[in-house]
Design a protein around this motif. Structure first.
Motif, PDB file in Angstrom:
ATOM      1  N   ASN A   1      -4.621   1.247   5.476  1.00  0.00           N
ATOM      2  CA  ASN A   1      -4.949   0.849   4.163  1.00  0.00           C
ATOM      3  C   ASN A   1      -4.619   1.788   2.895  1.00  0.00           C
ATOM      4  O   ASN A   1      -4.893   1.625   1.740  1.00  0.00           O
ATOM      5  CB  ASN A   1      -6.206   0.533   3.705  1.00  0.00           C
ATOM      6  CG  ASN A   1      -7.105   1.850   3.997  1.00  0.00           C
ATOM      7  OD1 ASN A   1      -6.714   2.897   4.294  1.00  0.00           O
ATOM      8  ND2 ASN A   1      -8.391   1.411   4.225  1.00  0.00           N
TER       9      ASN A   1
ATOM     10  N   ASP B   1       4.330  -1.569   4.414  1.00  0.00           N
ATOM     11  CA  ASP B   1       3.857  -0.503   3.758  1.00  0.00           C
ATOM     12  C   ASP B   1       4.243  -0.150   2.228  1.00  0.00           C
ATOM     13  O   ASP B   1       3.165   0.518   1.447  1.00  0.00           O
ATOM     14  CB  ASP B   1       4.881   0.875   4.433  1.00  0.00           C
ATOM     15  CG  ASP B   1       4.619   1.202   5.552  1.00  0.00           C
ATOM     16  OD1 ASP B   1       3.374   0.815   6.074  1.00  0.00           O
ATOM     17  OD2 ASP B   1       5.265   1.695   6.302  1.00  0.00           O
TER      18      ASP B   1
ATOM     19  N   VAL C   1       1.023  -2.294   0.856  1.00  0.00           N
ATOM     20  CA  VAL C   1      -0.143  -1.450   0.696  1.00  0.00           C
ATOM     21  C   VAL C   1      -0.015  -0.204  -0.207  1.00  0.00           C
ATOM     22  O   VAL C   1      -0.948  -0.246  -1.062  1.00  0.00           O
ATOM     23  CB  VAL C   1      -0.289  -0.695   2.259  1.00  0.00           C
ATOM     24  CG1 VAL C   1      -1.340   0.161   2.306  1.00  0.00           C
ATOM     25  CG2 VAL C   1      -0.542  -2.041   3.202  1.00  0.00           C
TER      26      VAL C   1
END
Length: 224
Positions: A74, A160, A163
């Protein structure tokens, strides 16, 4: 690429997860929990489900575990510049965010299907770069209709990158909120001190009690 595996003589690659894949994984885990591992690996690798079902649990579990490890991350660094479908995008300056951007972000957040709207959030946070001054880029001014038109492009964005952008946004909001609370508390305490300094002193005992109770209560109530 997440990993490679071989079945028979054929080699497969579990590719990196995109935003659209995240939605597929969410739906599969929700509606097909018993076959989710096989369905998700098939989706990301192109390996037919019938071939994956020939594998043993000790062969499937590590593959699925790598995918879940990827999803559980996360935190990721913010990528301020990205290229997507031939367009060069730059991340917005959050300290210069407009009411239009904020209101559209709030609408997405309030949507009952908001957990599948990450690509729409990204289309607000990233906008086409219009030029450079030295190493600093400028981006297109915000226009909600244009952001919505290009939102589908962000379904192809790597997980990615998503996030990193969402994590940076939420961290900024949390930091800004905490800062505002601290300033509000300081201003409120200073205001109360000024009121005390101008209050007549003849009822000192009553005022002392009132200050101890009233100041704390008002600060906490206002912050809440």
């Amino acid at each position: 690429m997440i990993t490679r595996f071989t079945i028979g003589l054929k080699r497969y690659e579990v590719r990196d997860i995109k935003v659209k894949d995240l939605y597929f994984i969410m739906d599969t885990e929700k509606y097909q929990p018993k076959t989710a591992a096989v369905e998700i690996i098939s989706h990301l690798s192109g390996c037919p489900v019938k071939d994956l079902k020939k594998l043993k649990p000790f062969q499937i579990n590590p593959l699925f575990g790598l995918i879940m490890d990827k999803l559980s991350n996360n935190q990721a660094p913010l990528q301020t510049e990205i290229r997507l479908n031939g367009e060069h995008y730059g991340f917005i300056k959050l300290d210069e965010i407009t009411i239009g951007e904020l209101s559209d972000l709030e609408l997405i957040k309030a949507d009952a299907d908001g957990n599948k709207k990450a690509h729409e959030i990204l289309s607000i946070l990233y906008r086409p770069i219009t030029g450079f001054y030295r190493d600093v880029y400028t981006i297109e001014e915000y226009e909600g209709s244009r952001a919505r038109q290009r939102a589908a492009d962000f379904l192809e964005l790597d997980l990615d990158v998503m996030v990193g952008a969402i994590f940076f946004l939420t961290s900024f909001i949390q930091t800004y909120t905490n800062l505002m609370k601290e300033r509000l508390e300081q201003e409120l305490i200073q205001t109360m001190k000024e009121v005390e300094d101008t209050t007549p002193k003849q009822s000192k005992g009553w005022l002392d009690f009132g200050r101890r109770f009233s100041t704390r209560w008002q600060v906490e109530t206002h912050l809440n």
